[in-house]
Write an enzyme that holds these catalytic residues in place. Structure first.
Site, PDB file in Angstrom:
ATOM      1  N   GLY A 361       0.827  -1.201   0.000  1.00 23.89           N
ATOM      2  CA  GLY A 361       0.000   0.000   0.000  1.00 23.89           C
ATOM      3  C   GLY A 361       0.856   1.243   0.000  1.00 23.89           C
ATOM      4  O   GLY A 361       2.090   1.179  -0.069  1.00 23.89           O
ATOM      5  N   CYS A 362       0.233   2.398   0.119  1.00 26.50           N
ATOM      6  CA  CYS A 362       0.990   3.659   0.049  1.00 26.50           C
ATOM      7  C   CYS A 362       1.831   3.887   1.300  1.00 26.50           C
ATOM      8  O   CYS A 362       2.756   4.690   1.285  1.00 26.50           O
ATOM      9  CB  CYS A 362       0.038   4.838  -0.179  1.00 26.50           C
ATOM     10  N   THR A 363       1.534   3.193   2.405  1.00 24.87           N
ATOM     11  CA  THR A 363       2.307   3.371   3.631  1.00 24.87           C
ATOM     12  C   THR A 363       3.240   2.205   3.891  1.00 24.87           C
ATOM     13  O   THR A 363       3.918   2.174   4.914  1.00 24.87           O
ATOM     14  CB  THR A 363       1.371   3.538   4.837  1.00 24.87           C
ATOM     15  N   CYS A 394      -4.861   4.404   2.026  1.00 23.76           N
ATOM     16  CA  CYS A 394      -5.053   4.593   0.591  1.00 23.76           C
ATOM     17  C   CYS A 394      -6.285   3.871   0.108  1.00 23.76           C
ATOM     18  O   CYS A 394      -6.625   3.964  -1.031  1.00 23.76           O
ATOM     19  CB  CYS A 394      -3.839   4.119  -0.181  1.00 23.76           C
TER      20      CYS A 394
END
Length: 394
Positions: A361-363, A394
């Site tokens: 994911g984005c993190t 996200c």
């Protein structure tokens, strides 16, 4: 009137000839999509960057994917992020666009992105391998694959024999040994010496600022931080104004050309990322992926990686093989789990009869589950002692 038409036709012919000489594709432009949702700076910022990219390169066609906007660019209308990503994948898989730039994308494990920056020391371009995604769950294995991904990207951008350095992070010496083994067995790697007086292929902070190697190998999370610093060190961090974005997702068996931007990427970076994607297509990146991994595998890459993973498991007890439950559509993501625990977390859910997959994911790394099983999966993982960060933002 007739004279004007003739002149226009002649002009078009000359433009087509120039385009064919540049790309080898007579009358066919490289089509690069850009999704317009997700930017913290607004859709207008993305559209402006797309228009800059289109105006600077007549050999490409930029395609906006998102809500209808006031622009002369080609548009594919889609509402909401889910529809946008579905449309993006459809266009890529049908060959209606050659590459796409987006704010966020869940690459499968085994795929990571190669960023491209301009270093402040001497204004030299450098590829950071890698910046998002996960090449492997074993750190050293991931960095080895990151390096190959960086070499692939640099070659796709026209650098025939890119120089390679390894950033001085945890695992760098193991990566150096593996690469020297590959080099000795026939996979050519053009090692570069550090600018520091003691030299060596392991790079320091000075080498980052100077852009000493063409390809700087690092772990993905460090690479992600470096991209943010290089992109926004002059703006305070809220607006990425420099560089080419976080780059294309590269993996041995991955066939889509998807490039990543930050949600804080300004229009100059949006434009650069689109042109980056177009140039990768012109450089036959998909073919180079196959060629480089074929050469690396012939030089013993698989056995090197198997030895690494065998060593990392010496101190652990053998695990009983767990059969996954029937596959389901997985659209919800759970963040917060360390990448080294990701496979175990998925196995834990399988034991509880919840189908799950790993992703990025984005993190950071995520566990992906069916939307109807999200709350139950979070509870199970939390009870098992995993550091669960709830649904991925996200």
């Amino acid at each position: 009137m007739a004279d004007n038409n003739v002149k226009a036709m002649i002009g078009k012919v000359f433009n087509d000839i120039a385009h064919a000489m540049e790309t080898g594709q007579f009358g066919q432009k490289v089509r690069v999509g850009i999704t317009t949702y997700g930017s913290e700076l607004g859709i207008e910022n993305v559209v402006q960057g797309a228009e800059i990219a289109q105006n600077r390169d007549s050999s490409i066609e930029v395609v906006l994917i998102g809500p209808k906007v006031d622009s002369s660019l080609t548009q594919v209308v889609a509402e909401g992020e889910e529809e946008v990503y579905s449309k993006m994948e459809e266009l890529l898989d049908k060959g209606e666009i050659d590459a796409c730039v987006t704010m966020h994308y869940n690459f499968p494990i085994g795929v990571s992105t190669v960023g491209r920056v301009v270093t402040p020391g001497k204004g030299k371009e450098m590829f950071i391998a890698t910046t998002t995604g996960t090449s492997a769950t074993n750190r050293v294995e991931a960095m080895i694959k990151n390096g190959i991904n960086g070499i692939i990207t640099a070659k796709s951008m026209g650098i025939e024999d890119p120089t390679v350095g390894i950033l001085n992070v945890d695992g760098a010496r193991q990566v150096e040994k593996a690469f020297k083994d590959l080099n000795d067995k026939g996979y050519n790697i053009n090692f570069v010496e550090s600018s520091r007086s003691d030299g060596g292929v392991v790079m320091r902070g000075n080498d980052l600022l100077l852009g000493v190697p063409d390809v700087m190998i690092t772990d993905t999370l460090t690479g992600n931080i470096l991209m943010k610093v290089f992109s926004s060190y002059t703006t305070g961090g809220s607006y990425e104004s420099q560089g080419y974005g976080y780059g294309p997702g590269i993996g041995q068996d991955y066939d889509r050309v998807v490039l990543i931007l930050s949600r804080a990427s300004g229009s100059p970076v949006v434009a650069n990322a689109i042109n980056y994607g177009a140039n990768l297509i012109k450089g036959n990146v998909k073919n180079i992926v196959k060629e480089e991994f074929k050469k690396a595998n012939e030089a013993g890459l698989k056995s090197i990686l198997e030895a690494l993973n065998k060593d990392s498991k010496k101190s652990t007890e053998p695990q009983e093989e767990i059969t996954p439950p029937p596959a389901e559509t997985v659209t919800e993501t759970i963040s917060g789990i360390d990448i080294m625990d990701l496979d175990d977390a998925v196995a834990n859910l399988w034991q509880k009869n919840i189908y799950a997959e790993t992703g990025m994911g984005c993190t950071g790394p995520v566990v992906m589950v069916n939307e109807n099983k999200l709350n139950e999966a979070i509870r199970i993982l939390a009870d098992a002692g995993y550091n669960v960060g709830d649904k991925d933002p996200c």
